[in-house]
Design an enzyme around this catalytic site. Structure first.
Site, PDB file in Angstrom:
ATOM      1  N   PRO A 148       0.777  -1.225   0.000  1.00 28.53           N
ATOM      2  CA  PRO A 148       0.000   0.000   0.000  1.00 28.53           C
ATOM      3  C   PRO A 148       0.816   1.286   0.000  1.00 28.53           C
ATOM      4  O   PRO A 148       1.373   1.689   1.003  1.00 28.53           O
ATOM      5  CB  PRO A 148      -0.802  -0.104   1.300  1.00 28.53           C
ATOM      6  CG  PRO A 148      -0.175  -1.212   2.100  1.00 28.53           C
ATOM      7  CD  PRO A 148       0.987  -1.704   1.359  1.00 28.53           C
ATOM      8  N   GLU A 149       0.844   1.907  -1.148  1.00 31.31           N
ATOM      9  CA  GLU A 149       1.288   3.293  -1.227  1.00 31.31           C
ATOM     10  C   GLU A 149       0.011   4.108  -1.398  1.00 31.31           C
ATOM     11  O   GLU A 149      -1.088   3.557  -1.310  1.00 31.31           O
ATOM     12  CB  GLU A 149       2.266   3.480  -2.394  1.00 31.31           C
ATOM     13  CG  GLU A 149       3.542   2.652  -2.211  1.00 31.31           C
ATOM     14  CD  GLU A 149       4.597   2.895  -3.270  1.00 31.31           C
ATOM     15  OE1 GLU A 149       4.674   4.021  -3.791  1.00 31.31           O
ATOM     16  OE2 GLU A 149       5.339   1.962  -3.591  1.00 31.31           O
TER      17      GLU A 149
END
Length: 276
Positions: free
Chosen positions: A2-3
């Site tokens: 998760p960016e």
DNA sequence: CAAGTTACCTGACGGC
DNA sequence: TGCCGTCAGGTAACTT
């Protein structure tokens, strides 16, 4: 995974499932994530409360109750959130569970346990939210996150441009993947000194960062209906990266073989010709 | 202060 | 098959 784009897609995917729901129970397996999960606090302030809003700040997911308590979730490197029927079997590394009034559960799974769960109390959430994010930079799409702002922050800095982009206190949400992809798009070498870019170059990089993040969100968004699919696969991996993880492959632009190099301890991928 | 390194944790993968 | 080293998309606490 998760960016910023992934968290944004998760946020959009969760929103319709969570807003308006009443929380019936919060439980955990007792495992410590990056910090201990404050299960007692979560129970005290979330059970029998209704969710009013779900939003994102940097790589954090913010879930707010009608009483103004703020649940803050970070997914670390390997965290995932799913909406499951209570009856469905739990998976290995499921750590925290929020049960709703429709017999569904929000489940936080995190193999490496680099994620975190925090709760800001109703009375102080507004103030504490500012404190919590005091050292978090502006959102890439915010007006204050302009090319000139980035240039000013980079002024005099000798650190690698890629490391600079990954500093969340400068600009929020860019991790290793999107730092690599943005620099490829802007045709800039990841090792260049952050302070060496001209105004024109900052304009170009700024544009590419927004473009690539937006594209990634769109890719995830297009499969958002799968969010809670039985497969458990949420579609946000479907974007094709141009350089990330592609060392040895031909550059999509000029066919020169892509290179890999450690910068600030992180794998960095680039085209030696286009980004020379 | 800036910039680089390490630690946190588990699992997947490649080499032997 | 199995053991071992290496690596993984994040972040904060260290060290230099």
């Amino acid at each position: 995974m998760p960016e910023l784009p992934e968290v944004e897609v998760i946020c959009q995917g969760l929103f319709p499932h969570l807003v308006g729901r009443n929380i019936r129970a919060v439980t955990g397996d007792g495992k410590t994530l990056r910090s201990p999960v404050p299960i007692d606090l979560l129970e005290e302030h979330l059970v029998n409360r209704t969710i009013r809003d779900v939003r994102r700040r940097a790589k954090y997911l913010l879930i707010e109750t009608e009483e103004n308590a703020l649940l803050i979730i970070h997914l670390g490197m390997t965290g995932t959130l799913t909406i499951s029927s209570v009856a469905s079997p739990r998976k290995t590394h499921d750590h925290v569970f929020w049960l709703f009034d429709n017999d569904k559960e929000l489940r936080l799974n995190d193999v490496r346990r680099f994620g975190s769960v925090h709760l800001l109390l109703p009375d102080e959430a507004a103030v504490m939210e500012d404190t919590f994010f005091a050292s978090t930079g502006p959102e890439p799409f915010a007006v204050e996150c302009s090319p000139d702002y980035l240039m000013l922050q980079a002024k005099g800095k000798k650190m690698a441009l890629k490391s600079f982009l990954m500093q969340n206190k400068i600009i929020a949400g860019i991790g290793n993947i999107y730092a690599n992809e943005s620099l490829f798009g802007a045709q800039m070498h990841p090792s260049r000194q952050a302070g060496s870019l001209t105004r024109h170059e900052w304009q170009r990089l700024h544009k590419l960062i927004r473009q690539i993040l937006q594209h990634a969100i769109s890719c995830g968004g297009s499969t958002i209906s799968d969010f809670m699919g039985a497969s458990g696969e949420s579609g946000y991996f479907q974007m094709n990266f141009k350089v990330y993880g592609k060392n040895g492959n031909p550059c999509p632009t000029c066919k020169t073989l892509l290179k890999k190099k450690q910068i600030g301890g992180r794998a960095s991928f680039y085209c030696p010709k286009c980004q020379g």
